[in-house]
Scaffold this motif. Structure first.
Motif, PDB file in Angstrom:
ATOM      1  N   ASN A  45      26.992  74.267  15.214  1.00 37.84           N
ATOM      2  CA  ASN A  45      25.596  73.892  15.857  1.00 37.84           C
ATOM      3  C   ASN A  45      24.839  75.366  15.847  1.00 37.84           C
ATOM      4  OD1 ASN A  45      23.638  72.349  16.939  1.00 37.84           O
ATOM      5  ND2 ASN A  45      24.140  72.897  18.832  1.00 37.84           N
ATOM      6  N   PHE A  46      25.358  76.329  15.224  1.00 38.94           N
ATOM      7  CA  PHE A  46      24.754  77.684  15.215  1.00 38.94           C
ATOM      8  C   PHE A  46      24.080  77.600  13.712  1.00 38.94           C
ATOM      9  CE2 PHE A  46      26.911  79.204  18.767  1.00 38.94           C
ATOM     10  CZ  PHE A  46      25.968  79.653  19.351  1.00 38.94           C
ATOM     11  N   GLU A  47      22.896  78.281  13.474  1.00 45.75           N
ATOM     12  CA  GLU A  47      22.539  78.517  12.249  1.00 45.75           C
ATOM     13  C   GLU A  47      21.768  79.839  12.483  1.00 45.75           C
ATOM     14  OE1 GLU A  47      20.007  75.394  11.080  1.00 45.75           O
ATOM     15  OE2 GLU A  47      18.229  75.893  12.457  1.00 45.75           O
ATOM     16  N   ALA A  48      21.635  80.525  11.217  1.00 41.52           N
ATOM     17  CA  ALA A  48      21.155  81.762  11.329  1.00 41.52           C
ATOM     18  C   ALA A  48      19.586  81.924  10.541  1.00 41.52           C
ATOM     19  CB  ALA A  48      21.869  83.096  10.306  1.00 41.52           C
ATOM     20  N   LEU A  49      18.725  82.583  11.008  1.00 41.00           N
ATOM     21  CA  LEU A  49      17.415  82.584  10.759  1.00 41.00           C
ATOM     22  C   LEU A  49      16.733  83.896  10.549  1.00 41.00           C
ATOM     23  CD1 LEU A  49      16.511  79.849  13.420  1.00 41.00           C
ATOM     24  CD2 LEU A  49      16.544  79.406  11.097  1.00 41.00           C
ATOM     25  N   CYS A  50      15.894  83.961   9.531  1.00 42.56           N
ATOM     26  CA  CYS A  50      14.882  85.218   9.679  1.00 42.56           C
ATOM     27  C   CYS A  50      13.919  85.318  10.889  1.00 42.56           C
ATOM     28  CB  CYS A  50      14.281  85.279   8.347  1.00 42.56           C
ATOM     29  SG  CYS A  50      12.984  84.198   8.252  1.00 42.56           S
ATOM     30  N   PRO A  51      13.474  86.510  11.281  1.00 38.98           N
ATOM     31  CA  PRO A  51      12.784  86.619  12.589  1.00 38.98           C
ATOM     32  C   PRO A  51      11.453  85.695  12.575  1.00 38.98           C
ATOM     33  CG  PRO A  51      13.451  88.877  11.594  1.00 38.98           C
ATOM     34  CD  PRO A  51      13.704  87.838  10.461  1.00 38.98           C
ATOM     35  N   PHE A  52      11.111  85.272  11.266  1.00 42.55           N
ATOM     36  CA  PHE A  52       9.712  84.482  11.112  1.00 42.55           C
ATOM     37  C   PHE A  52      10.071  83.186  11.413  1.00 42.55           C
ATOM     38  CE2 PHE A  52       6.832  81.645   8.596  1.00 42.55           C
ATOM     39  CZ  PHE A  52       5.746  82.018   9.012  1.00 42.55           C
ATOM     40  N   ALA A  55      21.368  92.570   7.857  1.00 37.43           N
ATOM     41  CA  ALA A  55      21.666  92.903   9.454  1.00 37.43           C
ATOM     42  C   ALA A  55      20.672  93.625  10.289  1.00 37.43           C
ATOM     43  CB  ALA A  55      22.962  93.903   9.102  1.00 37.43           C
ATOM     44  N   GLY A  56      20.250  93.332  11.475  1.00 39.50           N
ATOM     45  CA  GLY A  56      19.306  94.182  12.028  1.00 39.50           C
ATOM     46  C   GLY A  56      18.018  93.049  12.217  1.00 39.50           C
ATOM     47  N   SER A  57      17.971  92.073  11.353  1.00 40.15           N
ATOM     48  CA  SER A  57      16.797  91.192  11.458  1.00 40.15           C
ATOM     49  C   SER A  57      17.317  89.676  11.067  1.00 40.15           C
ATOM     50  CB  SER A  57      15.641  91.613  10.196  1.00 40.15           C
ATOM     51  OG  SER A  57      16.345  91.328   9.048  1.00 40.15           O
ATOM     52  N   THR A  58      18.365  89.277  11.655  1.00 40.93           N
ATOM     53  CA  THR A  58      19.177  88.236  11.532  1.00 40.93           C
ATOM     54  C   THR A  58      19.203  87.442  13.142  1.00 40.93           C
ATOM     55  OG1 THR A  58      20.397  88.705   9.702  1.00 40.93           O
ATOM     56  CG2 THR A  58      21.100  86.674  10.957  1.00 40.93           C
ATOM     57  N   HIS A  59      18.457  86.316  13.198  1.00 45.85           N
ATOM     58  CA  HIS A  59      18.525  85.777  14.290  1.00 45.85           C
ATOM     59  C   HIS A  59      19.461  84.646  14.293  1.00 45.85           C
ATOM     60  CE1 HIS A  59      14.899  87.712  16.132  1.00 45.85           C
ATOM     61  NE2 HIS A  59      14.974  88.162  14.905  1.00 45.85           N
ATOM     62  N   PHE A  60      20.180  84.450  15.254  1.00 48.59           N
ATOM     63  CA  PHE A  60      21.163  83.200  15.431  1.00 48.59           C
ATOM     64  C   PHE A  60      20.527  82.057  16.541  1.00 48.59           C
ATOM     65  CE2 PHE A  60      23.712  86.322  13.543  1.00 48.59           C
ATOM     66  CZ  PHE A  60      24.416  85.618  12.619  1.00 48.59           C
ATOM     67  N   ASP A  61      20.538  80.862  16.224  1.00 42.23           N
ATOM     68  CA  ASP A  61      20.154  80.107  17.151  1.00 42.23           C
ATOM     69  C   ASP A  61      20.876  78.439  17.031  1.00 42.23           C
ATOM     70  OD1 ASP A  61      18.573  79.053  19.318  1.00 42.23           O
ATOM     71  OD2 ASP A  61      16.640  79.771  18.422  1.00 42.23           O
ATOM     72  N   PHE A  62      20.556  77.786  17.913  1.00 47.78           N
ATOM     73  CA  PHE A  62      21.348  76.492  17.841  1.00 47.78           C
ATOM     74  C   PHE A  62      20.631  75.494  16.881  1.00 47.78           C
ATOM     75  CE2 PHE A  62      22.486  78.051  22.153  1.00 47.78           C
ATOM     76  CZ  PHE A  62      23.994  77.874  21.879  1.00 47.78           C
ATOM     77  N   ARG A  63      21.160  74.783  16.007  1.00 46.87           N
ATOM     78  CA  ARG A  63      20.487  73.959  15.086  1.00 46.87           C
ATOM     79  C   ARG A  63      19.985  72.702  16.101  1.00 46.87           C
ATOM     80  NH1 ARG A  63      22.410  72.708   9.750  1.00 46.87           N
ATOM     81  NH2 ARG A  63      24.397  73.972  10.415  1.00 46.87           N
ATOM     82  N   GLU A  64      20.888  72.328  17.042  1.00 47.47           N
ATOM     83  CA  GLU A  64      20.173  71.407  17.774  1.00 47.47           C
ATOM     84  C   GLU A  64      20.309  72.034  19.305  1.00 47.47           C
ATOM     85  OE1 GLU A  64      19.083  68.580  17.264  1.00 47.47           O
ATOM     86  OE2 GLU A  64      18.944  67.464  19.343  1.00 47.47           O
ATOM     87  N   THR A 117      31.824  83.792  14.974  1.00 45.40           N
ATOM     88  CA  THR A 117      31.017  83.116  14.924  1.00 45.40           C
ATOM     89  C   THR A 117      29.826  83.305  13.751  1.00 45.40           C
ATOM     90  OG1 THR A 117      31.568  81.860  16.718  1.00 45.40           O
ATOM     91  CG2 THR A 117      29.610  81.035  15.828  1.00 45.40           C
ATOM     92  N   MET A 118      29.335  84.640  13.955  1.00 43.30           N
ATOM     93  CA  MET A 118      28.127  85.033  13.036  1.00 43.30           C
ATOM     94  C   MET A 118      28.386  85.086  11.879  1.00 43.30           C
ATOM     95  SD  MET A 118      26.203  87.630  15.493  1.00 43.30           S
ATOM     96  CE  MET A 118      27.395  88.649  16.636  1.00 43.30           C
ATOM     97  N   GLN A 119      29.876  85.500  11.544  1.00 48.34           N
ATOM     98  CA  GLN A 119      30.155  85.853  10.159  1.00 48.34           C
ATOM     99  C   GLN A 119      30.145  84.508   9.493  1.00 48.34           C
ATOM    100  OE1 GLN A 119      30.491  88.391   8.120  1.00 48.34           O
ATOM    101  NE2 GLN A 119      29.477  89.511   9.676  1.00 48.34           N
TER     102      GLN A 119
END
Ligand code: ZN
Length: 94
Positions: free
Chosen positions: A69-76, A48-57, A27-29
């Motif tokens: 429903n996942f999306e990848a975000l930077c730490p900020f 890699a190492g600073s990628t955060h995954f979270d739910f869009r909703e 899923t991450m890929q």
């Protein structure tokens, strides 16, 4: 438990909340490829190492536990996201 990629990996349970996302390597890929390895919030390149995954909703707000429903975000952006969701969640409880 938190992996080197900053993704929380635990057995599925009903205690899912934004930030405690259950996500597989596959899923991450898929998410990274969908976003061309860029942050969904600010379009910054994700490394890699600073990628955060979270739910869009967020699941707590009715979001689905699906790869879409996942999306990848930077730490900020992830930090901002978490703050917004906490505020939203707190607002719902009042
Ligand atoms: Zn970002």
């Amino acid at each position: 438990m938190v992996s080197e990629r900053g993704v929380q990996i635990t057995a599925p349970s009903k205690e899912v909340f934004a930030g405690g996302a259950y996500i597989t390597d596959e899923t991450m890929q898929a998410v990274l490829e969908r976003q061309c390895h860029r942050c969904a919030g600010c379009n910054a390149p994700l490394v890699a190492g600073s990628t955060h995954f979270d739910f869009r909703e967020p699941v707590i707000c009715g979001g689905a536990l699906t790869p879409g429903n996942f999306e990848a975000l930077c730490p900020f952006c992830h930090q901002n996201r978490m703050r917004r969701i906490r505020e939203r969640f707190a607002g719902r409880r009042k």
